[in-house]
Scaffold this motif. Structure first.
Motif, PDB file in Angstrom:
ATOM      1  N   LYS A  93       0.847  -1.204   0.000  1.00 18.45           N
ATOM      2  CA  LYS A  93       0.000   0.000   0.000  1.00 18.45           C
ATOM      3  C   LYS A  93       0.878   1.249   0.000  1.00 18.45           C
ATOM      4  CE  LYS A  93      -4.038  -1.706   2.480  1.00 18.45           C
ATOM      5  NZ  LYS A  93      -4.842  -1.560   3.709  1.00 18.45           N
ATOM      6  N   ILE A  94       1.919   1.226   0.807  1.00 16.94           N
ATOM      7  CA  ILE A  94       2.837   2.372   0.868  1.00 16.94           C
ATOM      8  C   ILE A  94       3.536   2.533  -0.475  1.00 16.94           C
ATOM      9  CG2 ILE A  94       4.924   3.291   1.958  1.00 16.94           C
ATOM     10  CD1 ILE A  94       4.047   1.806   4.532  1.00 16.94           C
ATOM     11  N   LYS A  95       3.932   1.440  -1.070  1.00 18.25           N
ATOM     12  CA  LYS A  95       4.621   1.477  -2.367  1.00 18.25           C
ATOM     13  C   LYS A  95       3.698   2.062  -3.440  1.00 18.25           C
ATOM     14  CE  LYS A  95       7.934   0.239  -5.275  1.00 18.25           C
ATOM     15  NZ  LYS A  95       8.770   1.340  -5.673  1.00 18.25           N
ATOM     16  N   ARG A  96       2.441   1.641  -3.474  1.00 17.42           N
ATOM     17  CA  ARG A  96       1.492   2.189  -4.459  1.00 17.42           C
ATOM     18  C   ARG A  96       1.296   3.687  -4.231  1.00 17.42           C
ATOM     19  NH1 ARG A  96      -0.900  -2.821  -3.528  1.00 17.42           N
ATOM     20  NH2 ARG A  96      -2.369  -1.960  -2.003  1.00 17.42           N
ATOM     21  N   TRP A  97       1.201   4.077  -2.962  1.00 14.35           N
ATOM     22  CA  TRP A  97       1.070   5.496  -2.623  1.00 14.35           C
ATOM     23  C   TRP A  97       2.289   6.271  -3.121  1.00 14.35           C
ATOM     24  CZ3 TRP A  97       4.309   7.917   1.043  1.00 14.35           C
ATOM     25  CH2 TRP A  97       3.956   9.231   1.370  1.00 14.35           C
ATOM     26  N   GLN A  98       3.467   5.736  -2.908  1.00 10.20           N
ATOM     27  CA  GLN A  98       4.703   6.385  -3.353  1.00 10.20           C
ATOM     28  C   GLN A  98       4.698   6.551  -4.869  1.00 10.20           C
ATOM     29  OE1 GLN A  98       7.540   4.365  -4.975  1.00 10.20           O
ATOM     30  NE2 GLN A  98       8.289   6.381  -5.524  1.00 10.20           N
ATOM     31  N   GLU A  99       4.257   5.547  -5.573  1.00  3.77           N
ATOM     32  CA  GLU A  99       4.202   5.624  -7.033  1.00  3.77           C
ATOM     33  C   GLU A  99       3.237   6.713  -7.495  1.00  3.77           C
ATOM     34  OE1 GLU A  99       3.304   1.532  -7.832  1.00  3.77           O
ATOM     35  OE2 GLU A  99       5.410   0.929  -7.681  1.00  3.77           O
ATOM     36  N   GLU A 100       2.119   6.876  -6.772  1.00  6.63           N
ATOM     37  CA  GLU A 100       1.174   7.958  -7.074  1.00  6.63           C
ATOM     38  C   GLU A 100       1.840   9.317  -6.884  1.00  6.63           C
ATOM     39  OE1 GLU A 100      -2.404   7.852  -4.831  1.00  6.63           O
ATOM     40  OE2 GLU A 100      -3.110   6.015  -5.773  1.00  6.63           O
ATOM     41  N   GLN A 101       2.603   9.444  -5.801  1.00  5.56           N
ATOM     42  CA  GLN A 101       3.288  10.706  -5.536  1.00  5.56           C
ATOM     43  C   GLN A 101       4.265  11.025  -6.665  1.00  5.56           C
ATOM     44  OE1 GLN A 101       2.460  12.645  -2.737  1.00  5.56           O
ATOM     45  NE2 GLN A 101       0.919  11.034  -2.661  1.00  5.56           N
ATOM     46  N   GLU A 102       4.975  10.021  -7.106  1.00  9.71           N
ATOM     47  CA  GLU A 102       5.948  10.195  -8.184  1.00  9.71           C
ATOM     48  C   GLU A 102       5.256  10.591  -9.489  1.00  9.71           C
ATOM     49  OE1 GLU A 102       9.616   7.737 -10.294  1.00  9.71           O
ATOM     50  OE2 GLU A 102       8.446   6.788  -8.710  1.00  9.71           O
ATOM     51  N   ARG A 103       4.170   9.883  -9.830  1.00  8.84           N
ATOM     52  CA  ARG A 103       3.430  10.203 -11.059  1.00  8.84           C
ATOM     53  C   ARG A 103       2.873  11.623 -11.006  1.00  8.84           C
ATOM     54  NH1 ARG A 103       1.751   4.934 -10.669  1.00  8.84           N
ATOM     55  NH2 ARG A 103      -0.194   5.521  -9.649  1.00  8.84           N
ATOM     56  N   TYR A 104       2.334  11.984  -9.856  1.00  5.75           N
ATOM     57  CA  TYR A 104       1.771  13.323  -9.724  1.00  5.75           C
ATOM     58  C   TYR A 104       2.848  14.375  -9.960  1.00  5.75           C
ATOM     59  CZ  TYR A 104      -0.734  17.366  -8.106  1.00  5.75           C
ATOM     60  OH  TYR A 104      -1.335  18.597  -8.050  1.00  5.75           O
ATOM     61  N   TYR A 105       4.004  14.188  -9.355  1.00  4.89           N
ATOM     62  CA  TYR A 105       5.091  15.142  -9.547  1.00  4.89           C
ATOM     63  C   TYR A 105       5.524  15.196 -11.011  1.00  4.89           C
ATOM     64  CZ  TYR A 105       9.659  17.252  -9.692  1.00  4.89           C
ATOM     65  OH  TYR A 105      10.722  18.044 -10.044  1.00  4.89           O
ATOM     66  N   GLU A 106       5.721  14.039 -11.616  1.00  2.33           N
ATOM     67  CA  GLU A 106       6.142  14.001 -13.019  1.00  2.33           C
ATOM     68  C   GLU A 106       5.125  14.692 -13.926  1.00  2.33           C
ATOM     69  OE1 GLU A 106       6.817   9.834 -13.702  1.00  2.33           O
ATOM     70  OE2 GLU A 106       8.786   9.891 -12.728  1.00  2.33           O
ATOM     71  N   ASN A 107       3.847  14.460 -13.673  1.00  2.00           N
ATOM     72  CA  ASN A 107       2.803  15.102 -14.474  1.00  2.00           C
ATOM     73  C   ASN A 107       2.747  16.601 -14.242  1.00  2.00           C
ATOM     74  OD1 ASN A 107       2.032  12.717 -15.707  1.00  2.00           O
ATOM     75  ND2 ASN A 107       0.452  12.279 -14.188  1.00  2.00           N
ATOM     76  N   SER A 108       3.088  17.032 -13.065  1.00  2.00           N
ATOM     77  CA  SER A 108       3.066  18.472 -12.764  1.00  2.00           C
ATOM     78  C   SER A 108       4.186  19.211 -13.455  1.00  2.00           C
ATOM     79  CB  SER A 108       3.135  18.706 -11.246  1.00  2.00           C
ATOM     80  OG  SER A 108       4.441  18.458 -10.765  1.00  2.00           O
TER      81      SER A 108
END
Length: 137
Positions: free
Chosen positions: A120-135
């Motif tokens: 769950k933490i890993k999936r959350w981390q991946e979301e954070q990374e994607r959000y930053y990259e998209n921003s």
């Protein structure tokens, strides 16, 4: 505690970013509350023995260092880049069994992060990374 009640700082975020932060954080909030908040938030629950010398000195120093490196009470005020970086570091620390520290887990068995919880933490981390990259596009 919801992220809405976290420390407010003079920041200006788009409502879409605030929604992302809240929705994303909701997925892992309970995990972090039981495993991380005592050292990495402004919501430290000090046990009775934590007020006795010299334990109090150790805990005070440990919590100060923890908050300096990551303070979940200020999560909303961090930039997308910093949130992504910290999320990556959280995954690394948990994966290497460095966090939560063994001494903490010894006294707080609920802080132990099992493989399912780690995912769950890993999936959350991946979301954070994607959000930053998209921003950055």
């Amino acid at each position: 505690m919801t992220i809405n009640s976290l420390d407010e700082e003079s920041i200006s975020l788009e409502s879409s970013e605030l929604e992302f932060i809240q929705k994303s954080y909701d997925q892992v909030q309970e995990i972090f509350e039981r495993s991380c908040y005592d050292c990495h938030s402004n919501n430290t629950d000090i046990p009775i023995y934590g007020y006795m010398f010299p334990v109090n000195l150790y805990l005070q120093d440990h919590v100060s260092e923890g908050r300096e490196s990551l303070n979940f009470s200020k999560w909303k005020s961090y930039s997308a880049k910093k949130r992504s970086t910290l999320a990556f570091e959280i995954v690394e620390e948990v994966e290497e069994d460095a966090m939560p520290p063994a001494s903490y887990k010894l006294l707080h068995s609920k802080a132990i992060i099992d493989p399912e919880t780690f995912q769950k933490i890993k999936r959350w981390q991946e979301e954070q990374e994607r959000y930053y990259e998209n921003s950055q596009k």
